[in-house]
Scaffold this active site. Sequence first.
Site, PDB file in Angstrom:
ATOM      1  N   LYS A   1      91.321  10.999  88.374  1.00 31.40           N
ATOM      2  CA  LYS A   1      92.504  10.213  88.053  1.00 31.40           C
ATOM      3  C   LYS A   1      92.119   8.819  87.519  1.00 31.40           C
ATOM      4  O   LYS A   1      90.948   8.429  87.589  1.00 31.40           O
ATOM      5  CB  LYS A   1      93.380  10.112  89.308  1.00 31.40           C
ATOM      6  CG  LYS A   1      93.968  11.454  89.784  1.00 31.40           C
ATOM      7  CD  LYS A   1      94.763  11.258  91.074  1.00 31.40           C
ATOM      8  CE  LYS A   1      95.449  12.531  91.540  1.00 31.40           C
ATOM      9  NZ  LYS A   1      96.205  12.299  92.812  1.00 31.40           N
TER      10      LYS A   1
ATOM     11  N   TYR B   1     103.465  17.398  87.844  1.00 31.85           N
ATOM     12  CA  TYR B   1     103.889  17.023  89.198  1.00 31.85           C
ATOM     13  C   TYR B   1     105.346  17.379  89.472  1.00 31.85           C
ATOM     14  O   TYR B   1     105.980  16.767  90.325  1.00 31.85           O
ATOM     15  CB  TYR B   1     103.657  15.526  89.416  1.00 31.85           C
ATOM     16  CG  TYR B   1     102.215  15.177  89.738  1.00 31.85           C
ATOM     17  CD1 TYR B   1     101.526  15.792  90.786  1.00 31.85           C
ATOM     18  CD2 TYR B   1     101.530  14.204  89.006  1.00 31.85           C
ATOM     19  CE1 TYR B   1     100.210  15.469  91.093  1.00 31.85           C
ATOM     20  CE2 TYR B   1     100.208  13.873  89.310  1.00 31.85           C
ATOM     21  CZ  TYR B   1      99.559  14.506  90.355  1.00 31.85           C
ATOM     22  OH  TYR B   1      98.257  14.173  90.664  1.00 31.85           O
TER      23      TYR B   1
ATOM     24  N   HIS C   1      92.538  15.037  91.660  1.00 30.98           N
ATOM     25  CA  HIS C   1      93.479  16.156  91.849  1.00 30.98           C
ATOM     26  C   HIS C   1      92.714  17.464  91.857  1.00 30.98           C
ATOM     27  O   HIS C   1      91.776  17.643  91.080  1.00 30.98           O
ATOM     28  CB  HIS C   1      94.491  16.188  90.698  1.00 30.98           C
ATOM     29  CG  HIS C   1      95.299  17.456  90.665  1.00 30.98           C
ATOM     30  ND1 HIS C   1      96.415  17.632  91.462  1.00 30.98           N
ATOM     31  CD2 HIS C   1      95.123  18.627  89.993  1.00 30.98           C
ATOM     32  CE1 HIS C   1      96.898  18.865  91.253  1.00 30.98           C
ATOM     33  NE2 HIS C   1      96.140  19.482  90.365  1.00 30.98           N
TER      34      HIS C   1
ATOM     35  N   GLU D   1      98.486  24.908  85.826  1.00 30.82           N
ATOM     36  CA  GLU D   1      97.977  23.572  85.490  1.00 30.82           C
ATOM     37  C   GLU D   1      96.873  23.636  84.428  1.00 30.82           C
ATOM     38  O   GLU D   1      96.795  22.768  83.554  1.00 30.82           O
ATOM     39  CB  GLU D   1      97.459  22.891  86.760  1.00 30.82           C
ATOM     40  CG  GLU D   1      98.581  22.611  87.765  1.00 30.82           C
ATOM     41  CD  GLU D   1      98.069  22.139  89.120  1.00 30.82           C
ATOM     42  OE1 GLU D   1      96.834  22.027  89.303  1.00 30.82           O
ATOM     43  OE2 GLU D   1      98.917  21.887  90.001  1.00 30.82           O
TER      44      GLU D   1
ATOM     45  N   ASN E   1      94.280   8.102  95.227  1.00 29.65           N
ATOM     46  CA  ASN E   1      93.354   8.993  95.942  1.00 29.65           C
ATOM     47  C   ASN E   1      92.369   9.723  95.024  1.00 29.65           C
ATOM     48  O   ASN E   1      91.839  10.776  95.370  1.00 29.65           O
ATOM     49  CB  ASN E   1      94.126   9.951  96.850  1.00 29.65           C
ATOM     50  CG  ASN E   1      95.073  10.852  96.087  1.00 29.65           C
ATOM     51  OD1 ASN E   1      95.132  10.786  94.856  1.00 29.65           O
ATOM     52  ND2 ASN E   1      95.786  11.706  96.801  1.00 29.65           N
TER      53      ASN E   1
END
Length: 150
Positions: free
Chosen positions: A9, A49, A115, A126, A112
């Site tokens: 990310k 998402y 993914h 995805e 965080n």
Amino acid sequence: MERTLILAKPDAVQRGLVGELIGRLERRGLRIAGLKFMRVSRATAEEHYKEHSAKPFFAGLVEYITACPIVALAMEGPNAVDIARATIGATNPANATPGSIRGDLAVSIGRNLIHGSDSLASAKRELDLFFGIDELFDYQRSAEPWIFES
Ligand code: IDP
Ligand code: MG
């Protein structure tokens, strides 16, 4: 053999941790089948998402994932989906086991780092969002000892 979508990310890119994240997944035993450095569009972020679209953090999540480029990866191996999730650790880094990526390298649920798809069905959906089929390498169809000269 499974494939799973991994995203390093924006915070991973900004903190210079992309190599660390890929290295951990590779050392675990998963191999790279696809990789790209890219900016995620708002439309792709919202689709990716969409299960969280009603959550209070959704708008911030879309802002975060579209803020700067990411590195998208298709990682493959036996049980790649579950193995990647275990290597990544719990969603909230505060609860992630030390030794996991989030447990070692992150402190905040909203930043965080990484993914990983949560099921084989999610992985297929995805991967289709982030990669064309011609962007994924087919090891099965390649010459067997590809790491050596013949
Ligand atoms: P996952 O990334 O471990 O699969 P999900 O529950 O699918 O976790 O949530 C997707 C992403 O949304 C998380 O990785 C995190 O970036 C963000 N997120 C989840 N819950 C929260 C929250 O309570 N506050 C802020 N961001 C959150
Ligand atoms: Mg998830």
